[in-house]
Design an enzyme around this catalytic site. Structure first.
Site, PDB file in Angstrom:
ATOM      1  N   LYS A 275     -86.360  34.503  19.522  1.00 29.65           N
ATOM      2  CA  LYS A 275     -84.973  34.040  19.515  1.00 29.65           C
ATOM      3  C   LYS A 275     -84.313  34.500  18.217  1.00 29.65           C
ATOM      4  CE  LYS A 275     -82.281  29.738  19.979  1.00 29.65           C
ATOM      5  NZ  LYS A 275     -82.375  28.281  20.260  1.00 29.65           N
ATOM      6  N   SER A 347     -79.446  27.211  24.240  1.00 27.97           N
ATOM      7  CA  SER A 347     -79.317  28.295  23.262  1.00 27.97           C
ATOM      8  C   SER A 347     -80.540  29.206  23.227  1.00 27.97           C
ATOM      9  CB  SER A 347     -79.052  27.719  21.864  1.00 27.97           C
ATOM     10  OG  SER A 347     -80.181  27.047  21.364  1.00 27.97           O
ATOM     11  N   SER A 371     -82.546  22.776  24.120  1.00 26.80           N
ATOM     12  CA  SER A 371     -82.498  24.237  24.208  1.00 26.80           C
ATOM     13  C   SER A 371     -83.818  24.879  24.595  1.00 26.80           C
ATOM     14  CB  SER A 371     -81.990  24.837  22.891  1.00 26.80           C
ATOM     15  OG  SER A 371     -80.610  24.630  22.776  1.00 26.80           O
TER      16      SER A 371
END
Length: 637
Positions: A275, A347, A371
């Site tokens: 990420k 996210s 998330s």
């Protein structure tokens, strides 16, 4: 709105004038209610006999002053005239200028009195408000500015972590010694598939065995996943940066080590994605935001260092929603591989969608409030949100230092356990991180567990685990704290604003990709007093105690996207494994046949520091089901 330097302030709009008039009217009401302080001339009494105090504006911008007026005559109205002067009119005689004497300014006091209602503290009298105003100017504001100068010039919270450390452990005698490496299962008789599609959906255990037995090289495996990333990255809008040069360099090192007879374990030579809130030197770490899309952070995040030492190959920085809010980022919005018309949510959109689509064997995401759980549920992957503090967050953008957690998205719970074992651990850069002595989930006897199930649990999981020997019982978490969701919001928003104070002050919230998200929440966070932030943490402590007392089972099964449960789990620090449990038809399908599906998932929750229990139960369930092995249609009808 900021006014550029060197430009004259424009004349006020009617809106501004009406606002000023309203403030003045408020002052009149205050003065009318106040006892008479005396005056000159005849008569006596309050405002009706023109004694007391009112405000005037003599110029633009407005500056408030107290005026003492003669007691003769009565004021009934006022008018606005040119040059923005306020002229007060007597119905009998005009007020002589010589009778107007300026006293102590109180514009700040009136503004402070009006603002106190937004802090639920509108109980101070004028004298106390004046004292507060002076104290804030003399003590608070200089301290605020000095502290911001020291720690808030750079956004993102990568440096100078808070000393107010949250520990989620329920035991003061919790194990803190470093635990032994898990005893992984060994795959056998694994053959290399003849096509890339089949390779792409193999598990870490299977790919690792191909690498170990030299049936495929790390270079070849890197080729497979980079091709797939480039093929579907634009379709799903899930990739921010391809780390191609680094990937081939690491793949060569992995292959060379194997030729020398050195095998680093099941992640040796296995590609993965991060990420894009996780720092990797020489590559952009964009945080998904146009404000930071050219940012390079010259440090190795703890989790990246751990994976590199395990021999894993970084092939891409994957999408994070802008500043880790949702699935909207500066390049678009990430989509769900199971239904391309849907967005991935959460996210950690890029890591989830890319894992689901077979673009990487696993990826590392993060959760502050949903998330990991939300996108895993939407995209139908297995994921682990570990106990708070299990994995050090050094080198990772911070939203909330008492809520942020890193975790893996994988093909299976087995793969999640393997990745967790590689990346868990403490680091000095993250005071909340701990060496948690987890038991080996591969050698846990689930028949010794009592597992609760909520009304929201998927009953297939209940039946399978019961058949595997666990004791399943109906269960409900009991707690009296009714403000769980607001505690989460206050904690996350205030913490986030502390990490992005400068970003907001510089007006970058106007550039944010989704104006109804962080910009709105962080402006509201400015109105949370320190005392009420602390009260929220005290209420959080009460919630933790009540959940601990109510947690009378070894684990429980329940919904993964129920917002109350998401907030509770993150506030308390509970680990959860998200497992796919089936599929259902999509709403409003296109005409004709469609392969698109809506994935169905459930969560297995355990107490803090007992991730091994949730993982063992998830592995037991997946050992006799194949929902986690299904392949999404991605861009097919």
């Amino acid at each position: 709105m900021r006014i550029p330097r060197g430009r004259r302030r424009p004349p006020p709009s009617l809106h501004h004038l009406l606002l000023l008039a309203a403030l003045c009217s408020s002052a009149l009401k205050t003065a009318a209610a106040a006892p008479s302080t005396g005056g000159t001339g005849e008569g006596g009494g309050g405002l009706a006999s023109v004694t007391g105090s009112i405000m005037t504006w003599a110029a633009w911008p407005p500056k408030c002053a107290w005026l003492s007026l003669p007691t003769s005559g009565k004021i009934h109205s006022y008018t606005l005239v040119s040059k923005y002067h306020k002229i007060w009119k007597d119905t009998k005689d005009a007020i002589p200028a010589k009778d107007i004497s300026t006293k102590e300014p109180v514009g700040g006091v009136i503004a402070l009195k009006e603002s106190m209602k937004y802090f639920d503290a509108d109980f101070f009298n004028d004298s106390k408000l004046r004292e507060m105003e002076n104290g804030a100017k003399e003590f608070n504001v200089p301290a605020f500015r000095e502290n911001r100068r020291l720690v808030a010039i750079k956004d993102g919270g990568l440096h100078d972590p808070s000393v107010l450390v949250f520990q989620s452990s329920w035991s003061s005698k919790s194990k803190v010694k470093e635990s032994e490496t898990f005893d992984y299962p060994q795959a056998s008789m694994i053959q290399r598939p003849s096509n890339d599609e089949d390779i792409a959906f193999m598990s870490i255990i299977e790919l690792g065995e191909l690498i170990r037995t030299k049936k495929i090289t790390s270079r070849e495996l890197t080729d497979v996943f980079l091709r797939r990333l480039k093929r579907y990255g634009a379709v799903l809008e899930s990739v921010i940066t391809y780390t191609e040069d680094l990937a081939y360099k690491q793949a060569k090192e992995a292959d060379d080590l194997l030729e020398q007879g050195k095998y680093l374990g099941p992640l040796h030579g296995i590609p993965y994605g991060l990420k894009d809130i996780i720092a990797v030197p020489q590559y952009n770490t964009t945080w998904g935001s146009k404000t930071f899309k050219n940012q390079v952070i010259d440090m190795e995040a703890f989790v990246y260092k751990r994976l590199k030492s395990a021999g894993a190959i970084l092939v891409a920085k994957l999408v994070t929603g802008s500043l880790a809010y949702d699935d909207i980022w500066f390049g678009g919005r990430t989509r769900n591989p199971w239904n391309i018309e849907e967005f991935s949510t959460g996210s950690s959109a890029g890591p989830t969608a890319s894992t689901s689509a077979g673009m990487v064997p696993f990826a590392i995401g993060s959760e502050t409030a949903g998330s990991i759980t939300y996108p895993a549920a939407r995209c139908g992957v297995t994921a682990l949100r570990p106990s708070f503090g299990t994995i050090a967050r050094t080198g990772v953008m911070s939203l909330s230092e008492s809520l942020d957690k890193l975790g893996p998205f994988c093909r299976s719970a087995t793969d999640c356990a393997i990745v967790l074992d590689a990346i868990r651990g403490a680091d000095a850069g993250d005071p909340s991180s701990r060496e948690i002595a987890l038991e080996d989930p591969f050698h846990v006897d689930i028949t010794k567990f009592t597992v609760g199930y909520l009304d929201s649990a998927e009953m297939e999981v209940v039946k399978v685990l019961s058949a595997k020997g666990a004791k399943l019982v109906p269960f409900k978490l009991n707690y009296t704290v009714e403000s769980v969701q607001s505690i989460l919001n206050i904690t996350m928003d205030v913490d986030m604003l502390a990490h992005f104070d400068n970003w907001q002050r510089e007006g970058h919230d106007d550039e944010y990709e989704a104006q109804d998200q962080w910009p709105v929440e962080l402006r509201r966070a400015r109105l949370v007093p320190a005392v009420d932030y602390v009260q929220a943490q005290r209420a959080r402590g009460r919630l933790i105690r009540e959940v601990q007392e109510s947690f009378t089972v070894d684990a429980f099964i329940g919904n993964v996207t129920d917002w109350e449960l998401v907030c509770l789990g993150n506030l308390v620090g509970l680990p959860i494994v998200v497992v796919p449990t089936g599929f259902k038809s999509i709403e409003h399908p296109p005409k004709g046949n469609t392969r698109r599906r809506t994935t169905v998932t459930t969560g297995i929750y355990a107490p803090p520091d007992h991730d091994h229990i949730a993982l063992a139960l998830a592995m037991a369930y997946q050992s006799v089901t194949d929902h986690h092995k299904q392949r999404p249609p991605i861009d097919a009808n």
